[in-house]
Scaffold this motif. Sequence first.
Motif, mmCIF file in Angstrom:
data_model
loop_
_atom_site.group_PDB
_atom_site.id
_atom_site.type_symbol
_atom_site.label_atom_id
_atom_site.label_comp_id
_atom_site.label_asym_id
_atom_site.label_seq_id
_atom_site.Cartn_x
_atom_site.Cartn_y
_atom_site.Cartn_z
ATOM 1 N N ARG A 1 -8.800 42.421 11.470
ATOM 2 C CA ARG A 1 -9.307 43.791 11.490
ATOM 3 C C ARG A 1 -8.697 44.558 10.328
ATOM 4 N N ILE A 2 -9.540 45.258 9.580
ATOM 5 C CA ILE A 2 -9.092 46.075 8.457
ATOM 6 C C ILE A 2 -9.205 47.538 8.872
ATOM 7 N N GLU A 3 -8.052 48.209 8.980
ATOM 8 C CA GLU A 3 -8.029 49.619 9.357
ATOM 9 C C GLU A 3 -8.262 50.485 8.120
ATOM 10 N N ASP B 1 -12.530 51.034 11.442
ATOM 11 C CA ASP B 1 -12.062 49.715 11.048
ATOM 12 C C ASP B 1 -13.249 48.781 10.940
ATOM 13 N N ASN C 1 -13.616 55.103 15.187
ATOM 14 C CA ASN C 1 -12.636 55.456 16.214
ATOM 15 C C ASN C 1 -12.814 56.914 16.612
ATOM 16 N N GLY D 1 -10.264 50.421 3.254
ATOM 17 C CA GLY D 1 -9.273 49.967 4.215
ATOM 18 C C GLY D 1 -8.267 49.002 3.616
ATOM 19 N N ASN E 1 -5.044 45.983 4.803
ATOM 20 C CA ASN E 1 -4.445 45.161 5.854
ATOM 21 C C ASN E 1 -3.354 44.294 5.233
ATOM 22 N N LYS F 1 -14.347 44.529 11.024
ATOM 23 C CA LYS F 1 -13.899 43.229 11.488
ATOM 24 C C LYS F 1 -15.032 42.245 11.295
ATOM 25 N N THR G 1 -11.856 58.004 11.076
ATOM 26 C CA THR G 1 -10.981 56.839 11.167
ATOM 27 C C THR G 1 -11.849 55.684 11.649
#
Length: 196
Positions: A19-21, A50, A64, A180, A182, A52, A48
């Motif tokens: 997962r890349i936030e 992410d 989010n 993003g 990670n 995936k 916000t």
Amino acid sequence: MKTLLPLIAAAALFAGCERIEGQLNVTKAVKLENSRGNSRTIAVGTYTADIKANTKKKITLRLNNESDEKYEFNIPDGSIPTNGTFSYKSATVGQPVDLSGSVATNVTESGIGQTTESCQYQQPVQSCWPLPNGGMSCSTHMETRFGTRWIQYFDRTTSRDVGLSIAVANTNEEAAQFSGHNTTVERVVMNASQCR
């Protein structure tokens, strides 16, 4: 001491399941179909979010926010590079937008170190019981034991920056951009003693 082949967990590529936030910056209201098949309009703003890659053929963008909605983009199998750019049209991704992006990956390795760590091993244990007509009957079963072992290792750090651009289908008019980052660290065991 027992020498092992390096126990290397494959570095997760973007096309894996990491997962890349990050943040989604919407500069023009954009319409997408969520994972339930409903059409939604994402208003102008910064969210916000992410991303995936659930499989090698799909990228999921999750906002989010209160709705926590997910939007899926189909991609050709294994086509996201570790380093480089990509671009897909609306007909490919299955959304009313075109999708393009870039991935920059940097991998560094620490020096070699050594330490002890917890481990588990199986030990045979014999159980015996008396028989009604005399004598004993015995059987052996395996039980899990907890111990420690010495290891020689190095740590591999993978840093990944991902950018996605969402554009109105068949135009170069960008409507939203995801950015993003990670970082993952994996321990690579080079040698190890027996667990005891």
